[in-house]
Design an enzyme around this catalytic site. Structure first.
Site, PDB file in Angstrom:
ATOM      1  N   GLU A  29       0.683  -1.158   0.135  1.00 24.34           N
ATOM      2  CA  GLU A  29       0.035  -0.111   0.077  1.00 24.34           C
ATOM      3  C   GLU A  29       0.998   1.151   0.052  1.00 24.34           C
ATOM      4  O   GLU A  29       1.549   1.466   0.837  1.00 24.34           O
ATOM      5  CB  GLU A  29      -0.917  -0.143   1.236  1.00 24.34           C
ATOM      6  CG  GLU A  29      -1.817   1.127   1.361  1.00 24.34           C
ATOM      7  CD  GLU A  29      -2.778   1.454   2.513  1.00 24.34           C
ATOM      8  OE1 GLU A  29      -3.390   2.409   2.677  1.00 24.34           O
ATOM      9  OE2 GLU A  29      -2.826   0.314   3.194  1.00 24.34           O
ATOM     10  N   LYS A  44      -8.347 -15.018  16.337  1.00 21.46           N
ATOM     11  CA  LYS A  44      -8.491 -14.632  14.936  1.00 21.46           C
ATOM     12  C   LYS A  44     -10.194 -14.258  14.572  1.00 21.46           C
ATOM     13  O   LYS A  44     -10.514 -14.392  13.446  1.00 21.46           O
ATOM     14  CB  LYS A  44      -8.165 -15.708  14.007  1.00 21.46           C
ATOM     15  CG  LYS A  44      -6.678 -15.988  14.145  1.00 21.46           C
ATOM     16  CD  LYS A  44      -6.267 -17.293  13.302  1.00 21.46           C
ATOM     17  CE  LYS A  44      -4.816 -17.793  13.916  1.00 21.46           C
ATOM     18  NZ  LYS A  44      -4.295 -18.867  12.966  1.00 21.46           N
ATOM     19  N   ASP A 101       1.560 -14.069  12.794  1.00 27.12           N
ATOM     20  CA  ASP A 101       0.584 -14.688  12.139  1.00 27.12           C
ATOM     21  C   ASP A 101      -0.271 -13.548  11.589  1.00 27.12           C
ATOM     22  O   ASP A 101      -0.909 -12.927  12.279  1.00 27.12           O
ATOM     23  CB  ASP A 101      -0.260 -15.568  12.971  1.00 27.12           C
ATOM     24  CG  ASP A 101      -1.413 -16.382  12.319  1.00 27.12           C
ATOM     25  OD1 ASP A 101      -1.814 -16.072  11.130  1.00 27.12           O
ATOM     26  OD2 ASP A 101      -1.952 -17.544  12.983  1.00 27.12           O
ATOM     27  N   HIS A 121      -2.530  10.139  -1.706  1.00 24.53           N
ATOM     28  CA  HIS A 121      -2.919   8.926  -2.167  1.00 24.53           C
ATOM     29  C   HIS A 121      -2.737   8.920  -3.771  1.00 24.53           C
ATOM     30  O   HIS A 121      -2.534   8.005  -4.456  1.00 24.53           O
ATOM     31  CB  HIS A 121      -4.057   8.293  -1.817  1.00 24.53           C
ATOM     32  CG  HIS A 121      -3.852   7.424  -0.602  1.00 24.53           C
ATOM     33  ND1 HIS A 121      -3.854   8.255   0.779  1.00 24.53           N
ATOM     34  CD2 HIS A 121      -3.962   6.220  -0.157  1.00 24.53           C
ATOM     35  CE1 HIS A 121      -3.647   7.137   1.574  1.00 24.53           C
ATOM     36  NE2 HIS A 121      -3.702   6.036   1.029  1.00 24.53           N
TER      37      HIS A 121
END
Length: 583
Positions: A262, A394, A470, A568
């Site tokens: 990004e 998660k 993770d 951006h």
């Protein structure tokens, strides 16, 4: 009915008529040639239509006013009205001409609307006929079969780039594609992880007919992931790593590695680090450190389930349970057991310290030991699952937001007024107001769970990928509330981030891979701490929180100053065709 001859004649005439109409309608102009449009009445005017209308409007009303004024004078002077002068004749002609123009412009359109409305049904019939002929092919039209049977057109496959180096490998590939050798058994059968990945890759390309040319194979240690990180590899994905900082945290400087695709993310975090550094740095506090696992067990009745709940939560029994739990590892140390009942089902949330490991496997082994121990005293206990989602892993969950999971950290800094103006290009009061309306009120309106921040997950994910954590645990690790307040008589900005469930480790899993290990080494938290077990993982958690603080500060400033879209568009939109770079 009709005689057969008459029926055939009518059908023939109908087919000819239909074909004639269809031929006329489907006749398309040649490519590159545009059919001439029908001329319009306005094309004959010397001036644009709106100017012509303005001229005739002005002429009509001015001439009418002039004639009325002249006729009034004639009546007062007793002059006959039929006696006219040359200017009056010109005025009368102009009035008639302008009236005819205006009547033709407005009157015809007004009359036509009634004519079209009266004959609307006739036009509907024609429209239906035209639509049916043009857009609905006949039942036996071959176009129907083409539409129904042809699959979507796919891109032409690229030539397959073979990586085989011997005839023996060619035979193995053929055995894999024929189903004689399972793809997952190549490593154990060949004893060479790199060769197994190459053969599996080639078999995959031949089976799918698609090239993996852009996915690199060389330059990776496939032995390092065997049995712990990834099964059946065919290559690896490249993710660029940028460095933000230095982040001045608790008196130490940390260059923060961030793996991301990004644009603006690293640059924005770097600006936040610069602002924190120029203001004297940030400080952090570790509030809790404990990984959780919550199995679910079932009994014959809710009363029986409550007996086990009271047993587990009784302080008298904790020492015995901790001794059983701690057998699983020299680093695992049971901290608490909290239970929740749903009917006759009991959820037991175990919390324990896990040293420098993230600790999921460690706590699971300890929980299994306790379940085996309890089975003797509670033989009617039916273990449904080692994880009952009361952990919660998660998934966004209020229990993690309130009780914490992994490392709970709060990080704060005071940003000076001149830094807010010069580095962040905004004002303290604007940041405070934006934070209240966006991160607090806006998130509450959205019903957010642990999402009272601008983009904590951006920074958490980038650091997780770079350091071998993770990535899926970004869900709860990104739980964060960002607070901003004007201090020192409203001149300076106090900013803080509170993150109750940062789940990180510096040993095990992906942290042992070469690239990820190098990023951990850059932060001076590689491997296990020999002096104080768990110190490296705790330090990494505070660095994550400090980087989130920098990211929140910079993004909120960009939004406050109206720079978000502009930055951006400048840094996150490339016009380069990168698909050809890899080849």
């Amino acid at each position: 009915g009709r005689p057969p001859a008459a029926t055939e004649a009518l059908a023939s005439r109908g087919r000819h008529h239909h074909d004639d109409r269809k031929g006329r309608r489907f006749a398309a102009p040649a490519v590159g040639h545009r059919e001439p449009t029908s001329p319009k009445a306005s094309d004959a005017l010397p001036l644009p239509l709106y100017l012509t209308n303005a001229v005739f409007f002005t002429l009509f009303f001015s001439v009418a006013y002039h004639l009325l004024h002249r006729w009034r004078d004639k009546i007062r002077s007793s002059i006959p009205l039929h006696v006219v002068t040359l200017p009056e004749i010109v005025a009368i002609v102009s009035l008639i001409a302008s009236f005819i123009y205006l009547l033709g412009f407005f009157g015809i359109g007004f009359v036509q609307c009634f004519i079209s409305r009266a004959s609307h049904d006739g036009w509907d019939i024609l429209d239906d006929e035209v639509a049916g002929d043009d857009f609905l092919p006949e039942e036996n039209d071959p176009r129907c079969a083409a539409i129904a049977c042809l699959p979507p057109k796919l891109a032409e496959p690229e030539p397959i780039d073979s990586t085989l180096s011997s005839v023996e490998d060619e035979e193995v590939v053929k055995s894999v594609t024929d189903g004689q050798i399972p793809s997952y058994s190549l490593e154990s059968m060949l004893g060479d992880c790199k060769r197994a990945a190459s053969i599996r890759r080639e078999a995959l390309q031949r089976t799918t007919g698609r090239s993996l040319k852009g996915l690199p194979l060389e330059g990776f240690d496939y032995d390092s992931i065997l049995g712990q990180c990834c099964e059946m590899p065919v290559g690896y994905v490249q993710i660029p790593v940028g460095i933000a900082g230095p982040l001045l945290l608790d008196g130490l400087e940390y260059p923060v590695p961030m793996a991301t695709t990004e644009g603006c993310l690293v640059a924005s975090t770097n600006r936040g680090c610069k602002a924190i550094y120029a203001s004297g740095g940030a400080t952090s506090v570790l509030l809790r450190d404990g990984m959780t696992r919550a199995p679910v067990v079932r009994f014959g009745s809710a009363k029986r389930a409550s007996v086990l709940k009271f047993f587990l939560e009784d302080p008298v029994n904790f020492e015995t349970l901790a001794m059983v739990f701690n057998r699983s590892s020299r680093f695992a140390r049971l901290q608490t057991i909290k239970c929740s009942i749903a009917g006759k089902n009991l959820y037991m949330r175990f919390t324990c310290s896990t040293g420098d490991a993230m600790g999921m496997n460690m706590v699971s082994k300890g929980v299994q030991n306790v379940l085996d121990f309890l089975q003797s005293d509670f033989p009617d206990m039916d273990v449904i699952g080692i994880s009952g989602n009361f952990c919660s892993d998660k998934k966004p969950a209020a229990v993690n937001w309130i009780e914490g999971r992994g490392k709970s950290v709060v990080c704060e800094a005071i940003i000076k007024e001149e830094v807010v103006k010069k580095v962040l290009k905004t004002a303290v009061h604007s940041l405070v107001e934006l934070n209240m309306l966006k991160n607090l009120t806006g998130s509450a309106v959205a019903g957010s769970l642990g999402g009272f921040n601008a983009h904590a997950s951006n920074i958490v994910s980038a650091i997780f990928i770079a350091t071998g954590q993770d990535p899926a645990q970004n869900v709860e690790s990104s739980h964060c509330i960002t607070m901003m307040e004007a201090v020192n008589e409203g001149k300076d900005l106090h900013i803080s981030v509170t993150m109750p469930s940062i789940e990180v480790g510096t040993v095990g899993g992906g942290t042992q891979l070469a690239s990820q290990s190098a990023c951990l080494n850059l932060l001076s938290v590689k491997g296990a701490s020999k002096e104080s077990p768990g110190a490296n993982a705790r330090c990494l958690a505070t660095i994550v929180a400090g980087a989130v603080l920098a990211g929140e500060l910079s993004l909120m400033s960009a939004i406050s100053a109206g720079q978000l879209v502009k930055s951006h568009m400048k840094y996150n939109r490339s016009s380069r065709d990168v698909t050809k770079v890899g080849s």
